[in-house]
Design an enzyme around this catalytic site. Structure first.
Site, PDB file in Angstrom:
ATOM      1  N   HIS A  45       0.862  -1.192   0.000  1.00  0.00           N
ATOM      2  CA  HIS A  45       0.000   0.000   0.000  1.00  0.00           C
ATOM      3  C   HIS A  45       0.891   1.232   0.000  1.00  0.00           C
ATOM      4  O   HIS A  45       1.299   1.720   1.046  1.00  0.00           O
ATOM      5  CB  HIS A  45      -0.921  -0.030   1.232  1.00  0.00           C
ATOM      6  CG  HIS A  45      -1.908   1.095   1.290  1.00  0.00           C
ATOM      7  ND1 HIS A  45      -3.014   1.061   2.111  1.00  0.00           N
ATOM      8  CD2 HIS A  45      -1.973   2.297   0.653  1.00  0.00           C
ATOM      9  CE1 HIS A  45      -3.702   2.179   1.980  1.00  0.00           C
ATOM     10  NE2 HIS A  45      -3.080   2.951   1.097  1.00  0.00           N
ATOM     11  N   GLU A  56     -10.935   3.762   6.074  1.00  0.00           N
ATOM     12  CA  GLU A  56      -9.829   4.648   6.500  1.00  0.00           C
ATOM     13  C   GLU A  56     -10.467   5.724   7.382  1.00  0.00           C
ATOM     14  O   GLU A  56     -10.191   5.806   8.572  1.00  0.00           O
ATOM     15  CB  GLU A  56      -9.143   5.257   5.268  1.00  0.00           C
ATOM     16  CG  GLU A  56      -8.024   6.245   5.614  1.00  0.00           C
ATOM     17  CD  GLU A  56      -7.377   6.871   4.373  1.00  0.00           C
ATOM     18  OE1 GLU A  56      -7.932   6.754   3.267  1.00  0.00           O
ATOM     19  OE2 GLU A  56      -6.297   7.499   4.526  1.00  0.00           O
ATOM     20  N   HIS A  73      -9.492   0.937  -1.051  1.00  0.00           N
ATOM     21  CA  HIS A  73      -9.432   1.648   0.222  1.00  0.00           C
ATOM     22  C   HIS A  73     -10.823   1.590   0.840  1.00  0.00           C
ATOM     23  O   HIS A  73     -11.822   1.895   0.165  1.00  0.00           O
ATOM     24  CB  HIS A  73      -9.068   3.121   0.009  1.00  0.00           C
ATOM     25  CG  HIS A  73      -7.626   3.377  -0.294  1.00  0.00           C
ATOM     26  ND1 HIS A  73      -6.965   2.786  -1.333  1.00  0.00           N
ATOM     27  CD2 HIS A  73      -6.717   4.174   0.331  1.00  0.00           C
ATOM     28  CE1 HIS A  73      -5.705   3.209  -1.344  1.00  0.00           C
ATOM     29  NE2 HIS A  73      -5.520   4.049  -0.350  1.00  0.00           N
ATOM     30  N   HIS A  79       1.240   4.752  -2.607  1.00  0.00           N
ATOM     31  CA  HIS A  79       0.875   5.492  -3.816  1.00  0.00           C
ATOM     32  C   HIS A  79       2.151   6.111  -4.365  1.00  0.00           C
ATOM     33  O   HIS A  79       2.777   6.934  -3.677  1.00  0.00           O
ATOM     34  CB  HIS A  79      -0.137   6.583  -3.488  1.00  0.00           C
ATOM     35  CG  HIS A  79      -1.381   6.052  -2.838  1.00  0.00           C
ATOM     36  ND1 HIS A  79      -2.548   5.834  -3.520  1.00  0.00           N
ATOM     37  CD2 HIS A  79      -1.623   5.663  -1.552  1.00  0.00           C
ATOM     38  CE1 HIS A  79      -3.466   5.354  -2.703  1.00  0.00           C
ATOM     39  NE2 HIS A  79      -2.928   5.233  -1.487  1.00  0.00           N
ATOM     40  N   ASP A  93       1.855   4.131   2.652  1.00  0.00           N
ATOM     41  CA  ASP A  93       0.809   4.946   2.030  1.00  0.00           C
ATOM     42  C   ASP A  93       1.385   6.050   1.134  1.00  0.00           C
ATOM     43  O   ASP A  93       1.437   5.889  -0.075  1.00  0.00           O
ATOM     44  CB  ASP A  93      -0.138   5.526   3.098  1.00  0.00           C
ATOM     45  CG  ASP A  93      -1.533   5.825   2.577  1.00  0.00           C
ATOM     46  OD1 ASP A  93      -1.802   5.534   1.400  1.00  0.00           O
ATOM     47  OD2 ASP A  93      -2.365   6.342   3.351  1.00  0.00           O
ATOM     48  N   ASP A  94       1.787   7.172   1.724  1.00  0.00           N
ATOM     49  CA  ASP A  94       2.360   8.290   0.961  1.00  0.00           C
ATOM     50  C   ASP A  94       3.587   8.780   1.735  1.00  0.00           C
ATOM     51  O   ASP A  94       3.534   9.807   2.432  1.00  0.00           O
ATOM     52  CB  ASP A  94       1.328   9.418   0.843  1.00  0.00           C
ATOM     53  CG  ASP A  94       0.090   8.963   0.084  1.00  0.00           C
ATOM     54  OD1 ASP A  94       0.142   8.890  -1.155  1.00  0.00           O
ATOM     55  OD2 ASP A  94      -0.921   8.645   0.748  1.00  0.00           O
TER      56      ASP A  94
HETATM   57  N1  ADE Z   1      -4.500   8.589  -2.293  1.00  0.00           N
HETATM   58  C1  ADE Z   1      -3.251   8.731  -1.820  1.00  0.00           C
HETATM   59  N2  ADE Z   1      -3.231   8.461  -0.511  1.00  0.00           N
HETATM   60  C2  ADE Z   1      -4.496   8.123  -0.144  1.00  0.00           C
HETATM   61  C3  ADE Z   1      -5.115   7.737   1.069  1.00  0.00           C
HETATM   62  N3  ADE Z   1      -4.445   7.645   2.217  1.00  0.00           N
HETATM   63  N4  ADE Z   1      -6.441   7.501   1.057  1.00  0.00           N
HETATM   64  C4  ADE Z   1      -7.135   7.609  -0.061  1.00  0.00           C
HETATM   65  N5  ADE Z   1      -6.605   7.962  -1.230  1.00  0.00           N
HETATM   66  C5  ADE Z   1      -5.291   8.217  -1.283  1.00  0.00           C
HETATM   67 ZN    ZN Z   2      -3.681   4.783   0.388  1.00  0.00          ZN
END
Ligand code: ADE
Ligand code: ZN
Length: 348
Positions: free
Chosen positions: A28, A211, A208, A30, A289-290
């Site tokens: 996971h 969350e 997703h 992006h 995630d990011d």
């Molecule tokens: N796109 C990038 N990061 C995300 C996240 N945490 N939740 C939903 N969409 C995303």
């Molecule tokens: Zn994500």
């Protein structure tokens, strides 16, 4: 299912070393969220794109978020510097190199072409740049990598169909389809038809869910979209029947603790539910995630979470094992990764 191996206890002060040394899969992440401010500046210069910030430091200082939407607005602005196939290749290589340092031996990268086609880029060009990096990953970074295309859930299902159509000529370079972006108000059911089509086409499916959104969105992702993994899924802890279902069907959850902290899903990591998820027998994994936005790559997620929740070597082994079991690799590859994992725990 065979019982999980019992591993030797490891002293808390040696846990960061173990967490670093153990091979792991990241499921996971992006790729657009791995764009570090320095690379953002370099690409802005290369492509003559103006940036609203004076320095990489100023960009980092702007990364304070109240919730998912406040992050998505900034994330979207960051993607404007990406213009060419080479930009996508370079961004993916930068992540793969960083992941190798964290002993990631397999990764499945999320990307969203709709963000880029919204800026006038060609969807196939995006796929080609990212896929070239995945293809080069074994030789360049000693790891395998594949691609999962996420539809943007704040857009319509018709637009998701259009996105799917655009990538069909390069569909063999994409292993799966996912669902990302603003969750609340955009339930999984909105994408029932396009996910059914993606399944027919042979794509692996993830989404997703849970969350920020309610457990009902996780039920919807499972029962309507027929996904194999849930991304995040932390809100499942508020629904005992859902916990039972996730355990029984061995549905993996790709949990992202630092993301949850930065987007204020939890007030602190000491409140995070990942320890309780493992205790309940859920197939949880840890992911970044990011990472450029949320303060750390995968090992930082592991070390901070383990320190906050006082987790030990057994949970470390379980999480790494879950990551390989939940990945979309074949049985031979899976066995090879798990052998490498066992070798590290044998000698630690
Ligand atoms: N796109 C990038 N990061 C995300 C996240 N945490 N939740 C939903 N969409 C995303
Ligand atoms: Zn994500």
């Amino acid at each position: 299912m065979s019982p999980v191996r019992l591993v030797k206890p490891v002293a808390p002060e040696r846990m960061p070393e173990l967490l670093r040394a153990m091979p792991k899969a990241e499921l996971h992440m992006h790729i657009e969220g791995s764009l570090e401010p320095e690379q953002m500046f370099a690409l802005a210069q290369r492509n003559s794109v103006p940036l609203a910030y004076a320095s990489a430091q100023a960009v980092r200082e702007a990364y304070v978020f109240d919730n998912l939407q406040s992050f998505l607005d900034i994330y979207h602005a960051g993607t404007l510097v990406l213009k060419t196939e080479q930009d996508f290749y370079d961004m993916a290589c930068a992540y793969l190199q960083r992941a190798q340092e964290d002993n990631v031996t397999h990764t499945e990268l999320f990307f969203d072409t709709q963000t880029h086609t919204g800026h006038g880029l060609d969807a196939q060009m995006v796929v080609k740049g990212l896929h070239r990096a995945c293809r080069d990953a074994p030789a360049k970074f000693g790891m395998t990598a594949s691609l999962i295309l996420c539809f943007l859930r704040h857009l319509s299902e018709a637009e998701a169909f259009e996105c799917l159509e655009q990538i069909m000529p390069v569909r063999d370079r994409i292993v799966g389809i996912g669902l990302a972006s603003s969750e609340v108000g955009h339930p999984p059911e909105k994408f029932a038809q396009v996910f059914a089509r993606a399944k027919q086409l042979g794509f692996r499916l993830v989404a997703h869910a849970g969350e920020e959104g309610p457990p009902a969105y996780i039920w919807g992702a499972l029962d309507v979209l027929k996904v194999e993994r849930i991304d995040h899924g932390v809100q499942s802890m508020n629904d005992p029947d859902l916990i039972k279902r996730l355990v029984q069907d061995r549905i993996a959850l790709t949990v992202c603790p630092l993301s949850n902290l930065k987007l204020r899903v939890y007030p602190s990591l000491t409140q995070h539910s990942i320890g309780r998820m493992l205790e309940a027998g859920m197939v949880a994994t840890i992911n970044s995630d990011d990472p450029a936005y949320f303060g750390g790559y995968i090992n930082e997620n592991f070390t901070q979470t383990f320190a906050a929740l006082q987790l030990g070597s057994q949970q470390a082994y379980q999480l790494a094992l879950n990551s390989f079991n939940a990945s979309f690799i074949d049985a031979t590859e899976r066995a090879r990764h798990i052998e490498q994992l066992d070798a590290v725990f044998d000698t630690f």
